[in-house]
Design an enzyme around this catalytic site. Structure first.
Site, PDB file in Angstrom:
ATOM      1  N   ASP A   1      29.473   9.761 -40.097  1.00 57.83           N
ATOM      2  CA  ASP A   1      30.385   8.464 -39.891  1.00 57.83           C
ATOM      3  C   ASP A   1      31.718   8.636 -40.387  1.00 57.83           C
ATOM      4  OD1 ASP A   1      30.841   5.744 -39.475  1.00 57.83           O
ATOM      5  OD2 ASP A   1      29.001   5.173 -40.724  1.00 57.83           O
TER       6      ASP A   1
ATOM      7  N   ASP B   1      28.823  -1.071 -33.701  1.00 55.24           N
ATOM      8  CA  ASP B   1      28.153  -1.607 -34.748  1.00 55.24           C
ATOM      9  C   ASP B   1      27.420  -2.784 -34.250  1.00 55.24           C
ATOM     10  OD1 ASP B   1      28.405   0.366 -36.444  1.00 55.24           O
ATOM     11  OD2 ASP B   1      29.508  -0.757 -38.043  1.00 55.24           O
TER      12      ASP B   1
END
Ligand code: GLA
Length: 780
Positions: free
Chosen positions: A479, A549
C-alpha cells in the site's frame, strides 16, 4: 516488422498485423512523421509525405537553403526549442551558456530484435522473436547532445512502444528540463480526447473533450501516476464508437508525475506528447552521463474503442505483467480491513478466516494494524515488527493457524512511508522527504520515506525481506497512502532538488524489483488508497492492483468500466463488502455486489462473523460459482456492452466455449420493460446454451402490493408479513434457450419482460433499483 527504405534520406516503416507507422528523414535531418493508422503498403515514403514547396508567411525558415518548409508546420517524431517549431517540445535543456535552443538531426539507425532491459526503469518485456526494435540516433548540431529514439514493434498486439535516452556527449554539464517519451503528430484536428480522472473512492471517471484548437493537458503533480489523472488516454476520430471507427490509445510505463498533452496548431495539426511531467523537473547531467525516459505505449484500432481496448488488454497481459502469477488463476481472498479496521488480534482474525474457509475462500489477508504500535493511522509506519500484544505467536504463529484452517495467508505493508511517531523516525529523522527546518504538510498523518537515498531503499528492502521470510506468506498487499507535498530530499544537494520525484520512483522500482525477484511465489497486489498509483510501471512488478477503496457496486461500475479501456480486468481487484456500504452508505443487493466484483479479480472484505446464515450461504454459492467460471472471468476477453442506467458487461473465454454476461439496472424506469442482451465475441457458428440461475424473490420486495393476491389482509412489515418473508419465497424469472452465436450477437437475447405494475408471474423480470443478473453462455 520494421522495414528501412534506403536512400540518401531513408524512411522507416513499422508494421504490426493491422497497423503501419511511417516516418522519413528529411533532407534537413529532422524526422518527419508521415503516417500512423491502418496497415498500408508503402512503396515510397516521399510519395506519401505532405507536400511543401513554398514557405509560409510569418513563419521561421529552418535554413535559408531550404525555404519550402517551417518546422512549425510539419509532422515530426521529435522536436526541440528554438528552430521554428513553437509547439509542445519533446526535449528542453539549459546549456552551459544559458541557451535553450537545440537542433537535433538524424545521425544513424539500427534495426534489431528483442527487448533489452532498461537500466533505471521498468519496461515491457518479450522474447526476441516477439518484438522488433528500431533505434534512431539524433545528434544536436550545436552542442553534440545525443538522443536515442527507440521503437519496439509488437506485431501481434498491434502495439508500438517508444522510449528515449538522452546522452550528454557535449563538452559541458547540461540541465535537462524535459525529455518526453512519445510524440505523435497528426496532420488533422478534431480528435475526441478521452482521459480518466477522479480522486479517492472515485477513480477512473472517463471525460471526453473535442479538441479543435489550443491545448489539452492530462497530467499529475501528485507525485504518483495518481487517481487524479491516469496516464492512459485515448484519441478518437469523429464518429468513433465502441464498435467502429478509428481510435488511438496511449499509456506510459511510469508511476511518478506524468504529462500527456494534445496541442492543435494554427495549421490544424494535432501534436501528442507524453512523458515525465516537466513541472518542477530538472535533471543535471555531467559530461558522458545519460538519462532514460519511461517507455510509452501506443496502439491504433479501426474497430472502435473495443478494438483499441482488446489490443491493450493483450499487450498488458503478454508484455507488462510477468512472473508465475501472470497466467495463474488468482485465489478468492478475504481481507480483514472493512471487517476489523485496526481492531485486530489473532483470535478475531482466525475466527474470520474460519468463516471465509467455510464459504470456500482460499486466501486470508491481514490488512493494516499488525505491526509496532499501530492502533490507528497516526503511528508506527516504518516499524515493521509484529505487535505481540495483538499477535502473541507472531506472524508465523498466525500464518500457521490460517494454513491449518486450509487457507493461504497474506499481509498488508506500506513500506514507502513513515510516521513521525515511529521508532524509525526517532532513529532517522532525515530519512523522510521534508524541507529541513520548515513545517511539513502531512497526508494521512504520514510522510514519504526518502527513496532518493539508496541507504533508505536498502534498509526498507531488508525490513520487507525479513517480514516476507518470517512466515508462510503467499500474498502481499503493498500500500501507499498519501500524495506529495514539500518536495525535498535531505539526501540530495540543493541543485538536485528537482530530481526528487524521478529519483524516488527509480529507488522505489529498485526495491519492488528486488523483492519480486527474491519472492517469486508471492502474489503481490499494488494499492495506493485504492487506485492512486494504478499504472503500467507498477504492473511490471505486481500482477494486480486494488482498483479503489470504494467497494460500492454502483460506484464500481464507472470505476471498473474506466479501467477496462486501458487495462485488462485481471489486473483490477474488486471486493464484495457489507451494506450499507462503508464509502457511500448505499444499500445494494448482495447478488449485485458479487456480480460487479466478479468482473475484476474477486475478493471479500466484510465481517462474515456478523452475517446472517442465508447471507453466508449466498456468499458460499457465489464463491463456488466464481470458481467454476474463474478461468473465463480472469483470462477471457472482456467487452463493455452497455454503459448508462443499464450496464452490461461480458467476458468470453479464449476458446469461445464459455461466456458470462452481466446486466445491471441502476434505477427502475417505469414501463421500460424490454432489455436486450446483445453478446459479443462468440463463435458465429456455435450454438450456445444461454441461461440464468434460478433464484427467489423476497415477499417484501412487493411491499403491500402482496394484498393484490393474498387471501387475507397482510399488514406491511407486520408479524404476518415478516413470517411470510421467512417461509414464502417467490420464483424469479430465468432465461433458458439455445441460440447460435451469430444470433446472440446479431439479434441478442430479448430478456423476459420487466415488471411494470400491471401483472406478475414467474416470467416477469422484477428488478428493483441496483438489481442485476448474470447470464451464462455455454457452447453446446
Ligand atoms: C488504504 C487502503 C485500504 C486499507 C487501508 C489500511 O486506505 O487502500 O484498502 O488497506 O489503507 O490502512
Amino acid at each position: 516488422m520494421i522495414q528501412k527504405i534506403e536512400g540518401a534520406y531513408p524512411a522507416f516503416v513499422l508494421h504490426t498485423t493491422n497497423t503501419t507507422y511511417l516516418f522519413r528523414v528529411r533532407k534537413t535531418g529532422q524526422l518527419e512523421h508521415i503516417y500512423y493508422g491502418s496497415r498500408i503498403h508503402v512503396a515510397s515514403a516521399d510519395d506519401l509525405a505532405e507536400q511543401h514547396s513554398v514557405a509560409q508567411g510569418n513563419s521561421i525558415a529552418y535554413t535559408q537553403e531550404d525555404l519550402d518548409m517551417t518546422l512549425e508546420d510539419i509532422c515530426l517524431e521529435m522536436s526541440g526549442y528554438g528552430k521554428g517549431d513553437i509547439r509542445e517540445p519533446f526535449v528542453e535543456v539549459v546549456c552551459h551558456n544559458g541557451s535553450t535552443t537545440t537542433d537535433f538531426v538524424y545521425e544513424s539507425d539500427a534495426i534489431t530484435t528483442g527487448k533489452p532491459e532498461f537500466e533505471t526503469l521498468p519496461g515491457s518485456y518479450a522474447k526476441d522473436d516477439e518484438v522488433d526494435h528500431l533505434c534512431i540516433c539524433m545528434k544536436d548540431k550545436n552542442e553534440g547532445f545525443v538522443i536515442e529514439l527507440h521503437y519496439y514493434v509488437y506485431e501481434e498486439e498491434d502495439v508500438i512502444t517508444r522510449s528515449t535516452k538522452f546522452i550528454n556527449e557535449s563538452e559541458h554539464p547540461v540541465s535537462l528540463r524535459r525529455l518526453m517519451s512519445n510524440c505523435v503528430d497528426f496532420n488533422e484536428a478534431d480528435f475526441t480526447v478521452s482521459s480518466f480522472h477522479g480522486n479517492w473512492i472515485k477513480e477512473m471517471q472517463k471525460k471526453d473533450i473535442v479538441l479543435t484548437a489550443g491545448k489539452f493537458v492530462n497530467s499529475t503533480f501528485a507525485g504518483w501516476s495518481s487517481n487524479r489523472s491516469n496516464p492512459f488516454v485515448m484519441a478518437s476520430r469523429p464518429g468513433c464508437s465502441e464498435w467502429a471507427g478509428e481510435c488511438y490509445g496511449f499509456n506510459l510505463i511510469y508511476s511518478g508525475n506524468h504529462y500527456e498533452a494534445f496541442e492543435v496548431s494554427p495549421f490544424d495539426k494535432t501534436r501528442f506528447v507524453s512523458g515525465i511531467n516537466p513541472q518542477n523537473f530538472a535533471f543535471a547531467l555531467e559530461v558522458g552521463e545519460s538519462f532514460e525516459a519511461p517507455e510509452a505505449v501506443m496502439t491504433f484500432s479501426k474497430e472502435g474503442h473495443n478494438g483499441m481496448s482488446q489490443n491493450l488488454h493483450a499487450f498488458v497481459h503478454n508484455h507488462i505483467v510477468r512472473g508465475v502469477w501472470r497466467d495463474k488463476e488468482r485465489p478468492v481472498l478475504l481481507n480483514s480491513w472493512e471487517a476489523n479496521y485496526f481492531d485486530i488480534d489473532e483470535g478475531k482474525l482466525v475466527a474470520l478466516a474460519k468463516k471465509g474457509k467455510e464459504a470456500g475462500m482460499e486466501l486470508f489477508v491481514m490488512d493494516d494494524g499488525w505491526f509496532g504500535q499501530r492502533s490507528d493511522d497516526k503511528r508506527a509506519l516504518g516499524d515493521w515488527v509484529v505487535n505481540t500484544k495483538k499477535l502473541p505467536n507472531g506472524l508465523k504463529g498466525l500464518a500457521d493457524k490460517i494454513n491449518a484452517i486450509g487457507m493461504e495467508f497474506g499481509i498488508w505493508v506500506e513500506p514507502e512511508m513513515i510516521n513521525v511517531d515511529s521508532d524509525l523516525y526517532r532513529a532517522h529523522p532525515d530519512w523522510a522527504l521534508a524541507i529541513p527546518g520548515k513545517d511539513h504538510s502531512e497526508g494521512r498523518n504520514q510522510r514519504i520515506l526518502d527513496f532518493c537515498n539508496p541507504e533508505v531503499v536498502d534498509c526498507m528492502t531488508e525490513q520487507m525481506r525479513q517480514v516476507f521470510s518470517s512466515a508462510n506468506i503467499a500474498y502481499v498487499k503493498w500500500d501507499m497512502n498519501r500524495i506529495w507535498s514539500d518536495y525535498y530530499s535531505p539526501y540530495l544537494p540543493a541543485e538536485k532538488q528537482q530530481e526528487v520525484n524521478h529519483r524516488y520512483i527509480m529507488g522505489m522500482y529498485r526495491m519492488m524489483k528486488t523483492l519480486m525477484e527474491e519472492f517469486p511465489q508471492i502474489l503481490f497486489e499494488g494499492c495506493a488508497s485504492g487506485g492512486n498509483r494504478f499504472d503500467l510501471g507498477i504492473l511490471c512488478y505486481f500482477p494486480q492492483i486494488w482498483g479503489s477503496d470504494n467497494s460500492d457496486a454502483i460506484s464500481r461500475l464507472s470505476i471498473q468500466n474506466g479501467y477496462s479501456y486501458g487495462y485488462p480486468m485481471n489486473v483490477v481487484t474488486a471486493h464484495v463488502s457489507a451494506c450499507p456500504n462503508h464509502q457511500t452508505l448505499r444499500n445494494t443487493p448482495l447478488s449485485t455486489r458479487f456480480n460487479v466484483a466478479a468482473f475484476g479479480v474477486l475478493g471479500y472484505e466484510c465481517n462474515l462473523s456478523d452475517m446472517k446464515k442465508d447471507e453466508l450461504e449466498e456468499i458460499a454459492a457465489q464463491v463456488a460459482l466464481y470458481k467454476q467460471h474463474r478461468a473465463t472471468m480472469q483470462f477471457g476477453d472482456f467487452y463493455r456492452l452497455q454503459e448508462g442506467n443499464i450496464y452490461q458487461w461480458m467476458v468470453v473465454s479464449k476458446d469461445k466455449r464459455d461466456a458470462v454476461g452481466m446486466m445491471l439496472q441502476q434505477e427502475v424506469k417505469p414501463n421500460e420493460q424490454y432489455v436486450n442482451f446483445r453478446a459479443k465475441g462468440l463463435d458465429a457458428e456455435t450454438k450456445y446454451h444461454f441461461y440464468s440461475l434460478p433464484f427467489k424473490h423476497n415477499v417484501k420486495t412487493f411491499g403491500s402490493l402482496i394484498n393484490a393476491v393474498a387471501p387475507v389482509h397482510v399488514k406491511q412489515d407486520g408479524l404476518l408479513h415478516n413470517v411470510m418473508a421467512q417461509v414464502v419465497k417467490i420464483d424469479g424469472e430465468t432465461e433458458d434457450v439455445t441460440i447460435y452465436g451469430d444470433a446472440l450477437m446479431g439479434v441478442g437475447k430479448n430478456l423476459k419482460q420487466g415488471f411494470a405494475s400491471s401483472g406478475f408471474n414467474d416470467q416477469v423480470r422484477v428488478m428493483t433499483d441496483f438489481a442485476s443478473r448474470l447470464y451464462f453462455m455455454e457452447a453446446e
